[in-house]
Structure formats: structure tokens, C-alpha cells
Design an enzyme around this catalytic site. Structure first.
Site, PDB file in Angstrom:
ATOM      1  N   ASP A 450      43.857  48.013  92.505  1.00  0.00           N
ATOM      2  CA  ASP A 450      42.741  47.265  92.755  1.00  0.00           C
ATOM      3  C   ASP A 450      41.666  47.936  91.908  1.00  0.00           C
ATOM      4  OD1 ASP A 450      41.862  44.870  93.982  1.00  0.00           O
ATOM      5  OD2 ASP A 450      40.014  46.356  94.426  1.00  0.00           O
ATOM      6  N   GLU A 493      41.349  41.038  90.516  1.00  0.00           N
ATOM      7  CA  GLU A 493      41.555  42.154  89.875  1.00  0.00           C
ATOM      8  C   GLU A 493      42.689  43.279  90.380  1.00  0.00           C
ATOM      9  OE1 GLU A 493      38.294  42.304  93.350  1.00  0.00           O
ATOM     10  OE2 GLU A 493      39.055  40.855  91.891  1.00  0.00           O
TER      11      GLU A 493
END
Length: 572
Positions: A450, A493
Site C-alpha cells: 500500500d 493504491e
């Protein structure tokens, strides 16, 4: 018209020789076609079955090698832990090392595990002060590896011969020299000062027994144990006579090929790496015996094909005979007409309705054939053109449909922004890898990544810049991942890497490499960007593929909480 019956006149015109007969040629044609088709099918099936049998046998060998390796590793771990715990018990910490209580304790431990050949205690100077059956008591072990290493930490020694101990123990029934594996642990007093070293010599027979318990009977498989230097440890008769093959790569479960000492074998191997011991467990079987089932099936198929061919030829011959007789009559009538007898009667009395219809059709055909010849020629020419045009159109339509279907399948499993695999493709790959793990025990790891503070990128630089950063991260992951790894954008993301045949240690190395590569690269618009990574490895009790991903997500959360830009590991 000739007054004689048409049948009587026609019969002498047809040759009766068997090699030229319709029935025999039809029989040979059908028999040959069936046999050729059966052979082609058998060849195709043989290739498929050969590959499947080799893979099935190879995977079974890999499972056997892994099972033996795990059993040996568990036994080594259990003996290692037993010696450590025994050295930490209050009696060993406080009582005199040569006391009767300690000697009785040693005897009980030896009786609890019958592969212990000797258990003893050496004092801090290396003198053996207590031992089972009093063997080697009073002698010095100061120069023995188990005492040298056991003064500082628990120790497991590789297989060796013990000359002095072997003289005190009955020789093996098979005449092999006695070999041992040492386990040792330091003994400290309550103040933490070294009192001595507790050591055991375990007979190598426990390894041989472990192999015998797991090796199926009468399957002609051989099991070899090879140390990290390539030396043969087991079986004893192979030492110095059988050369070990090169270690297999992590992506190979088995091989089919030539061994260094000659002969074609199907073989597989697994690693036993426990307490400093690094052994390869290799299982092999001669290629001829590994493919025995295929050879038997091949012979059965050939025999069945020959029998079916003969039965088919017999049936075709009898069926052809039923049709050939009236056809011979019609051929005789046609021959007479060809000789100029235009009044010949096409009727065949007493035969089936179909043959009578055929005779009437042939009579009508003779009157219209010449008139229709040119018409049929023109029709055939037009028909061929139409068929060719429609065939070309259909072929082009099929090509377009195939291209569209291929593109749709690719788009359905690809992320439009980064070009990586999308979440659907990742879930499919995770399920496939989890099933392979449950089937053959090939472990795998999952990295969940992430981007740190990605919301700041979107808020500060705009969503277009955020998209460019995501593409930059995707390119970095492609460059850092291995060829066998599966990379996907898991959402927003968040990215996912599936690492086949990779344990937790290997996954941690790759995760740190990826983290450093992202941090050291320069992302468009924003410059330096970091990632937090969660790592999880498949476990035997994982019922679903999603379980590993959930643990990786929890590890990712711990990495975020710990300050980001780091690799989080799953809890033990």
C-alpha cells in the site's frame, strides 16, 4: 429384347475373383480406416497419458520425499528440544552431575526413545561424569565436537561414527558400521554459570526406520539422503558407489532423465533443513518401472484395437455381401445397355423396394442425363463460387469473433490504469495456487503493498498525478518481481504479489527488495514515495485462499502502525 431373364444374362458379366470383389475392397477399406484412426487416437492418447503418468508419479515422489523430509525434521526437532528441556530441569541445574538421581534420569530418557544409543553428562572440563550403563564414564570428551559446541549453545551434529562407543555397543545385524547423530545442550547453575554439557548419541537407524515406514512396498523406489556437501549418507550400500544428482531448482518438483551413475530414472527431492542439518531427500524409480502402467495400457489398447478391427471387417464384409448381389445384377443390365440393348428391362423382381426405385431412377436417368449434363455443369460452377464466397465470409467473421473474444478476456483480467492483472485475475490465481498447495504441499507467500500517504498525493498534486504515481509503482513492481511471481493491482493504491514456491524467509527478502526499490525511485510529480508491505505465508490449516490475504492485510496494518515504509510480518 433378349428372351432370357436379365439376371441370368447379367451374372456371367461380373468377375467373381475375390481380390477384385466389392465386398472385400469395402471390408479392407473400412478395416484400414478404422485401424488407422485407432492408431492415431492411440498415439495421441499415449502422449497425453505418458505426460499425465509421469506428472502423477513425479508429484507422488515429491510428496513422498517431502513427507520423509518433514518426518526426519520433526524427529530432529523433537530430540533437539528434548535435550534442551532436559538440561534445564531443576535436577540437572542443582543436583551433583554424578549423582544417582541424574544417572537414573538418563536411563529413563534412553528407555523412552530406543534409538538413543548413549546419553551422558560431561563436566565443565570435559570429563564424562554420568552416562547410561556407565559407558565412557570417566573419559574425556573435551575434544569432541558435541562438547566444544555444547558449552555455548544447543548443538546438533551431522552423522558420524563413534569408534569408542561402537566398541561398547553390539554391532548391527546387517554388518553396517554404527553411525550416530549427536544432540547436546549446556547445563547452567542458577547463577548462569556453566556446569557441564548434556549429550546424546542417536543411532542412525531412526532415519532408516523413518524411510521404511513411509516407503510403499513393492514399488521399486529408492530413497537417498545426501548432505550439503553432496556426500551420500543413506543407504549405506550406496556410499561411494552412487553419485548424487545436482540439486533441483525451486521450480522443479521432479525430473525424468539420466543419473550421474547411469540409467534413466524418474526422481524428485525435498530439503530437510533443521537445527543446522541440511540434507537432501531424493526418491528415484527406474523409468521403465515408473511407466509400467503406461506400457500395460498401451498393450491393452493395441490388442483391443486389433480385435475391434477384425470384428468390424467381418461385419462390413457380411453387410457388403447383402448389397453386392443386387448391385451385380444392376451392373449386368447397365453393361447390356452400354452394348446397345436400349430395351433392357431395369426391373429387378423379388428385391427390396429401394432397389426397384433405383432401377426406375436409372432408367429415367439414361433418358435425361445428356440433356441435363450442361445444365448440371453450369449449376456446379455457380454453386462452387457461392460456396467459396460464403466460406471466405464465414472465415473472416470467425477471425473477428476470435479477436474480440481474446481482447475481452484480456480486458476482463487487466487493470486499465497500470496494465497489471486486476483483482479478479488475482483471486483466480490465488485459488489456483492454494489448490496446488493443498495438493502437493508447494508453499507460497503473499505480499500486500500500500502506497504511504497516497491521499496527500491526490490532494496536493491532483488525481492525474496520482494516476502517474500508480503507473510508476506498477512499473517498479514489474522490474523488481521475479519471473514466476504474479503481480496485480488489488484496489486503489493497493497492490498484491503472489510468490509461488516461496517460504516466509524468501518472501521477506523479496518484500524488502521491493520496498527499497520504490523508496529509491523517483515518482513523477511527487519525487520520493514509500510503500508499506504486509507478508503472509500459506499454512496447512488455511481452508481458503483468502485466509492468507487476510493475514497479509493484518501484517500490512502493523507496518502502517509501526511508522510505514517497512515490511510487516504475520504473527506466528
Amino acid at each position: 429384347m433378349n428372351a432370357s431373364h436379365p439376371r441370368a444374362a447379367a451374372m456371367p458379366l461380373i468377375p467373381r475373383a475375390l481380390p477384385d470383389s466389392f465386398r472385400l475392397r469395402l471390408t479392407l477399406l473400412f478395416g484400414g480406416l478404422f485401424l488407422a484412426s485407432a492408431l492415431l487416437a492411440a498415439l495421441s492418447l499415449d502422449k497425453v497419458l505418458s505426460d499425465r503418468i509421469v506428472r502423477s508419479q513425479g508429484e507422488a515422489m515429491y510428496g513422498l520425499a517431502s513427507n520423509i523430509a518433514k518426518a526426519i525434521a520433526n524427529n530432529v526437532q523433537e530430540r533437539h528440544r528434548e535435550v534442551i528441556l532436559l538440561a534445564q530441569t531443576p535436577a540437572y541445574v542443582r543436583a551433583p552431575l554424578d549423582s544417582d538421581d541424574l544417572r537414573r534420569s538418563l536411563e529413563r530418557t534412553k528407555q523412552a526413545y530406543h534409538y538413543y544409543a548413549w546419553i551422558g553428562i560431561a563436566d565443565a572440563d570435559g570429563k564424562i561424569v554420568s552416562a547410561t550403563s556407565g559407558m565412557l564414564q570417566g573419559q574425556s570428551a573435551a575434544k569432541r565436537p558435541w562438547f566444544i559446541h555444547g558449552q555455548h549453545a544447543s548443538f546438533v551434529g551431522d552423522v558420524h561414527q563413534a569408534v569408542l562407543l561402537a566398541k561398547l555397543i553390539p554391532a548391527a545385524a546387517n554388518g553396517e558400521p554404527l553411525r550416530f547423530v549427536d544432540f547436546a545442550s549446556p547445563i547452567y547453575d542458577p547463577a548462569g554459570k556453566l556446569r557441564g554439557v548434556l549429550a546424546t548419541h542417536a543411532l542412525w537407524d531412526w532415519v532408516e526406520a523413518t524411510i521404511r515406514e513411509r516407503l510403499p512396498a513393492e514399488n521399486h523406489q529408492q530413497v537417498f539422503i545426501i548432505d550439503k556437501s553432496g556426500n551420500m549418507l543413506s543407504p549405506f550400500e550406496a556410499i561411494g558407489k552412487v553419485r548424487a544428482p545436482a540439486p533441483q531448482t525451486s521450480r522443479q518438483d521432479f525430473r525424468l532423465g539420466l543419473w550421474p551413475d547411469g540409467g534413466d530414472y524418474l526422481y524428485s527431492e525435498a530439503r530437510m533443513n533443521e537445527a543446522g542439518l541440511d540434507w537432501r531427500i531424493v526418491v528415484r524409480q527406474p523409468k521403465r518401472q515408473a511407466l509400467a502402467a503406461l506400457n500395460q495400457l498401451r498393450a491393452t489398447l493395441i490388442l483391443s484395437g486389433l480385435i475391434l478391427t477384425l470384428l468390424l471387417m467381418l461385419a462390413v464384409y457380411k453387410l457388403a455381401a447383402l448389397f453386392s448381389r443386387p448391385l451385380e445384377q444392376l451392373a449386368g443390365i447397365a453393361e447390356r445397355i452400354g452394348q446397345g440393348d436400349e430395351r433392357a428391362d431395369w426391373d429387378i423382381a423379388g428385391e427390396t423396394q429401394e432397389l426397384r426405385q433405383l432401377s426406375r431412377a436409372m432408367r429415367n436417368m439414361t433418358t435425361t442425363l445428356l440433356a441435363r449434363k450442361q445444365e448440371l455443369t453450369d449449376i456446379n460452377a455457380n454453386l462452387e463460387q457461392i460456396v467459396a464466397e460464403r466460406t471466405d465470409a464465414l472465415r473472416e467473421t470467425n477471425r473477428q469473433l476470435v479477436r474480440k473474444a481474446t481482447e475481452l478476456a484480456r480486458q476482463a483480467r487487466s487493470d486499465a490504469l497500470t496494465g497489471l492483472n486486476n483483482r479478479m485475475a488475482a483471486n483466480e490465481q490465488l485459488l489456483e495456487e492454494h489448490l496446488r498447495y493443498r495438493r502437493i504441499g508447494a508453499t507460497y507467500s503473499v505480499l500486500l503493498l500500500d502506497a504511504d500517504h497516497f491521499k496527500r498525493v491526490n490532494d496536493g498534486f491532483g488525481h492525474d498525478a496520482g494516476d502517474r504515481v500508480l503507473r510508476h509503482i506498477a512499473d517498479t513492481l514489474r522490474a523488481s518481481a521475479r519471473v514466476t511471481d504474479f503481480t496485480a493491482r488489488y484496489g486503489g493504491e493497493e497492490f498484491l504479489l503472489l510468490l509461488p514456491d516461496t517460504d516466509a524467509k524468501g518472501g521477506a527478502v523479496l518484500a524488502e527488495k521491493i520496498r527499497a526499490a520504490v523508496e529509491q525511485s523517483q515518482a513523477p510529480d511527487v519525487g520520493t514515495i514509500t510503500m508499506s508491505i504486509g507478508l503472509a505465508t500459506a499454512r496447512p490449516d488455511d481452508e481458503q485462499a483468502e485466509t492468507v490475504v487476510k493475514r497479509a492485510d493484518q501484517a500490512l496494518y502493523r507496518a502502517k502502525v509501526a511508522g510505514r515504509n517497512r515490511v510487516g510480518l504475520e504473527e506466528a
